[in-house]
Write a protein that holds these residues in place. Structure first.
Motif, PDB file in Angstrom:
ATOM      1  N   ASN A   1       0.723  -1.215  -0.007  1.00  0.00           N
ATOM      2  CA  ASN A   1      -0.025   0.039  -0.211  1.00  0.00           C
ATOM      3  C   ASN A   1       0.862   1.221  -0.126  1.00  0.00           C
ATOM      4  N   SER A   2       2.180   1.179  -0.222  1.00  0.00           N
ATOM      5  CA  SER A   2       2.910   2.378  -0.332  1.00  0.00           C
ATOM      6  C   SER A   2       3.072   2.755  -1.626  1.00  0.00           C
ATOM      7  N   ALA A   3       2.847   1.835  -2.736  1.00  0.00           N
ATOM      8  CA  ALA A   3       2.852   2.387  -4.094  1.00  0.00           C
ATOM      9  C   ALA A   3       1.464   2.138  -4.536  1.00  0.00           C
ATOM     10  N   VAL A   4       1.138   3.217  -5.503  1.00  0.00           N
ATOM     11  CA  VAL A   4       0.082   3.509  -6.353  1.00  0.00           C
ATOM     12  C   VAL A   4       0.136   3.410  -7.775  1.00  0.00           C
ATOM     13  N   SER A   5      -0.565   3.136  -8.506  1.00  0.00           N
ATOM     14  CA  SER A   5      -0.449   3.121  -9.871  1.00  0.00           C
ATOM     15  C   SER A   5      -1.789   4.272 -10.332  1.00  0.00           C
ATOM     16  N   ILE A   6      -1.345   4.818 -11.441  1.00  0.00           N
ATOM     17  CA  ILE A   6      -2.305   6.022 -11.832  1.00  0.00           C
ATOM     18  C   ILE A   6      -3.352   5.405 -12.762  1.00  0.00           C
ATOM     19  N   TYR A   7      -4.606   5.810 -12.398  1.00  0.00           N
ATOM     20  CA  TYR A   7      -5.754   5.130 -13.412  1.00  0.00           C
ATOM     21  C   TYR A   7      -6.478   6.303 -13.835  1.00  0.00           C
TER      22      TYR A   7
ATOM     23  N   PRO B   1      -4.970  10.861 -10.430  1.00  0.00           N
ATOM     24  CA  PRO B   1      -5.595   9.957  -9.677  1.00  0.00           C
ATOM     25  C   PRO B   1      -4.829   8.761  -9.352  1.00  0.00           C
ATOM     26  N   THR B   2      -4.672   8.160  -8.243  1.00  0.00           N
ATOM     27  CA  THR B   2      -4.124   6.980  -8.014  1.00  0.00           C
ATOM     28  C   THR B   2      -4.777   5.811  -7.213  1.00  0.00           C
TER      29      THR B   2
ATOM     30  N   ALA C   1      -3.827  -2.480 -27.870  1.00  0.00           N
ATOM     31  CA  ALA C   1      -3.364  -2.168 -29.188  1.00  0.00           C
ATOM     32  C   ALA C   1      -2.273  -2.406 -29.665  1.00  0.00           C
ATOM     33  N   GLY C   2      -1.302  -2.377 -28.416  1.00  0.00           N
ATOM     34  CA  GLY C   2       0.295  -2.063 -28.553  1.00  0.00           C
ATOM     35  C   GLY C   2       0.897  -2.003 -27.574  1.00  0.00           C
ATOM     36  N   PRO C   3       2.109  -1.893 -27.362  1.00  0.00           N
ATOM     37  CA  PRO C   3       2.485  -1.620 -26.283  1.00  0.00           C
ATOM     38  C   PRO C   3       2.236  -0.015 -25.786  1.00  0.00           C
ATOM     39  N   PHE C   4       2.016  -0.027 -24.515  1.00  0.00           N
ATOM     40  CA  PHE C   4       1.628   1.334 -23.943  1.00  0.00           C
ATOM     41  C   PHE C   4       2.012   1.323 -22.464  1.00  0.00           C
ATOM     42  N   TYR C   5       2.127   2.645 -22.029  1.00  0.00           N
ATOM     43  CA  TYR C   5       2.803   3.166 -20.738  1.00  0.00           C
ATOM     44  C   TYR C   5       1.916   3.267 -19.557  1.00  0.00           C
ATOM     45  N   GLY C   6       2.267   2.748 -18.556  1.00  0.00           N
ATOM     46  CA  GLY C   6       1.518   3.001 -17.240  1.00  0.00           C
ATOM     47  C   GLY C   6       2.235   4.147 -16.388  1.00  0.00           C
ATOM     48  N   GLY C   7       1.537   4.474 -15.375  1.00  0.00           N
ATOM     49  CA  GLY C   7       2.359   5.372 -14.481  1.00  0.00           C
ATOM     50  C   GLY C   7       2.181   5.027 -13.135  1.00  0.00           C
TER      51      GLY C   7
END
Length: 196
Positions: free
Chosen positions: A74-80, A101-102, A113-119
């Motif tokens: 719970n110390s790391a969060v993804s961007i959604y 928002p995270t 659809a192809g490679p994409f980036y997540g934050g």
């Protein structure tokens, strides 16, 4: 008597060099993660340690045409995306910022659809750092892979998806600055000012 170079000009050149160095160190604050070509096997949880400190930031889980991300502690969060409720898909060069928002638990729908980036955001010594990862589906949902990742060493500082350090420019800048400084110090004196 020979008159030496203008000390004001020399000091100005050194101040300019300091400014260039500061700009380079800011660009070089992005660190490429050791996570590279990491396969996420179907039906298994895979821990991912983006900053390489020995403690994972996330679990990645691939099943039922989805890749799920869950915070390890719970110390790391993804961007959604607030529109879809799923992982925000960033294009190359898109800004990743603290204002987005995270969540500690989210997913991405496949096929991609192809490679994409997540934050993502994570903590180092109580400070929040931002990063990106590139996710790819390797054909017919057979293999999902984290291709690469990077993160920002400056706390609460954004970065662009896919950004990497611009270190190759550093020797060129220092070489040019050293050349200019050498030229300045060795330049001939103006006529009528070289001897008494």
């Amino acid at each position: 008597m020979r008159i030496g170079p203008n000390p004001v000009g020399t000091v100005s050149a050194l101040i300019a060099l300091a400014g260039i160095t500061q700009t380079i160190s800011t660009q070089a604050a992005i660190v490429v993660s050791s996570v590279s070509n990491l396969e996420i096997p179907f039906g298994e949880s895979t821990t991912v340690d983006f900053d390489g400190n020995g403690t994972p930031e996330f679990y990645f889980y691939y099943a039922n045409t989805q890749v799920i991300l869950e915070s390890y502690d719970n110390s790391a969060v993804s961007i959604y995306s607030t529109d879809t409720g799923r992982l925000q898909e960033f294009a190359l060069g898109s800004p990743i910022t603290m204002a987005q928002p995270t969540t500690v638990f989210t997913g991405a729908e496949l096929p991609l659809a192809g490679p994409f980036y997540g934050g993502f955001q994570f903590q180092i010594d109580g400070n929040t750092h931002l990063g990106w990862f590139q996710l790819e589906n390797m054909g017919e949902l057979s293999v999902v892979r984290i291709l690469n990742a990077a993160w920002q060493t400056l706390p609460e500082t954004g970065l662009n998806a896919g950004a990497v350090p611009e270190l190759p420019a550093t020797p060129l800048v220092f070489g040019a600055a050293a050349g200019l400084t050498f030229w300045w110090l060795r330049r001939p004196t103006r006529p009528g000012h070289g001897s008494a």
